[in-house]
Scaffold this motif. Sequence first.
Motif, short mmCIF file in Angstrom:
data_model
loop_
_atom_site.label_atom_id
_atom_site.label_comp_id
_atom_site.label_asym_id
_atom_site.label_seq_id
_atom_site.Cartn_x
_atom_site.Cartn_y
_atom_site.Cartn_z
N VAL A 3 7.36 1.98 -8.03
CA VAL A 3 8.02 1.10 -7.06
C VAL A 3 7.22 1.14 -5.77
CG1 VAL A 3 10.15 0.55 -5.82
CG2 VAL A 3 10.27 1.64 -8.07
N TYR B 275 0.80 -1.22 0.00
CA TYR B 275 0.00 0.00 0.00
C TYR B 275 0.84 1.27 0.00
CZ TYR B 275 0.87 -0.38 5.03
OH TYR B 275 1.47 -0.50 6.25
N ARG B 276 2.16 1.11 0.07
CA ARG B 276 3.04 2.28 0.06
C ARG B 276 3.83 2.35 -1.24
NH1 ARG B 276 6.35 1.73 5.54
NH2 ARG B 276 6.54 -0.41 4.75
N SER B 277 3.78 3.51 -1.85
CA SER B 277 4.52 3.71 -3.08
C SER B 277 5.77 4.52 -2.79
CB SER B 277 3.64 4.45 -4.10
OG SER B 277 4.38 4.69 -5.28
N LEU B 278 6.86 4.12 -3.42
CA LEU B 278 8.10 4.88 -3.27
C LEU B 278 8.25 5.91 -4.38
CD1 LEU B 278 10.69 2.07 -2.44
CD2 LEU B 278 9.35 3.47 -0.87
N THR B 279 7.35 5.85 -5.35
CA THR B 279 7.58 6.64 -6.55
C THR B 279 6.42 7.53 -6.97
OG1 THR B 279 6.90 4.69 -7.78
CG2 THR B 279 9.27 5.11 -7.59
N SER B 280 5.43 7.62 -6.14
CA SER B 280 4.35 8.55 -6.48
C SER B 280 3.70 9.01 -5.20
CB SER B 280 3.32 7.88 -7.39
OG SER B 280 2.57 6.95 -6.65
N GLY C 277 8.71 11.85 -8.24
CA GLY C 277 9.06 10.48 -8.51
C GLY C 277 9.29 9.54 -7.34
N TYR C 278 9.49 10.01 -6.17
CA TYR C 278 9.63 9.03 -5.10
C TYR C 278 8.99 9.58 -3.84
CZ TYR C 278 12.99 11.31 -2.07
OH TYR C 278 13.58 12.14 -1.19
N LYS C 279 8.74 8.69 -2.97
CA LYS C 279 8.03 9.08 -1.75
C LYS C 279 8.57 8.28 -0.58
CE LYS C 279 3.39 8.58 0.24
NZ LYS C 279 2.08 7.93 -0.02
#
Lengths: 137, 137
Positions: free
Chosen positions: B101, A130-135, B26-28
Amino acid sequence: MVLEISLCLPLPASPVVGCRAPRLCGYKGLDVIDIKWNEQGLIPAIVQDAQSGAVLMLAHMNEEALRLTLVTGETHFWSRSRQALWHKGATSGNVQRVREVRVDCDADTILLKVDPAGPACHTGEYSCFYRSLTSNE
Amino acid sequence: MVLEISLCLPLPASPVVGCRAPRLCGYKGLDVIDIKWNEQGLIPAIVQDAQSGAVLMLAHMNEEALRLTLVTGETHFWSRSRQALWHKGATSGNVQRVREVRVDCDADTILLKVDPAGPACHTGEYSCFYRSLTSNE
């Protein structure tokens, strides 16, 4: 290690009625595919929602978990933290009904396509991813 | 181990033009998510076709592979058999352009949504999971 399974997987979409030959009623080649268990006797299993295609979680199976999954039609895993067999949803009710079991080219990863009865994640989220690194969605 | 990434992921759908703040381009939270690398310093990464939703493969990343994936926008892995960094498609041309990602609840598995330029599998199959244990399709 070759896992021999002679029972049919009761696929939800086509209940095993009049099952005659194993190859016609639910599994294909588990007896000839040499599953590559890792050093701990486990294989990673990706769980995917058969309907939405969403990837729900990654867990691990030992031979007994895979056997139980195929025999019962509900996902079973090996909990590495608890060092115990784990019938997904046994306590929460959020079982995962297995629609299909696939294996990759190296036979060292399993893909389970399931109908989930509820959230896959212990946090209550539908998917563990459920966690995005990219948005920022 | 906290992986600090300050570069933007050039998402194919929205090329990074006029990128100002990392959080917008792009990342979070990679800098605040404590990735749980295993004993070998690796994390399993599920690769999924961003368009079809098909699961293509499972591979492993070390910190450098994840960094390269985020920086270049193409998947990089750590080959456990060759003990070397592996830019997917570098020789075959079948690169995987990263669309997203994601990380799971325990931060011990990565999900990569990609646009594949060709087959994911070394056998030439679209997906490594081309064998079913439960149907004769």
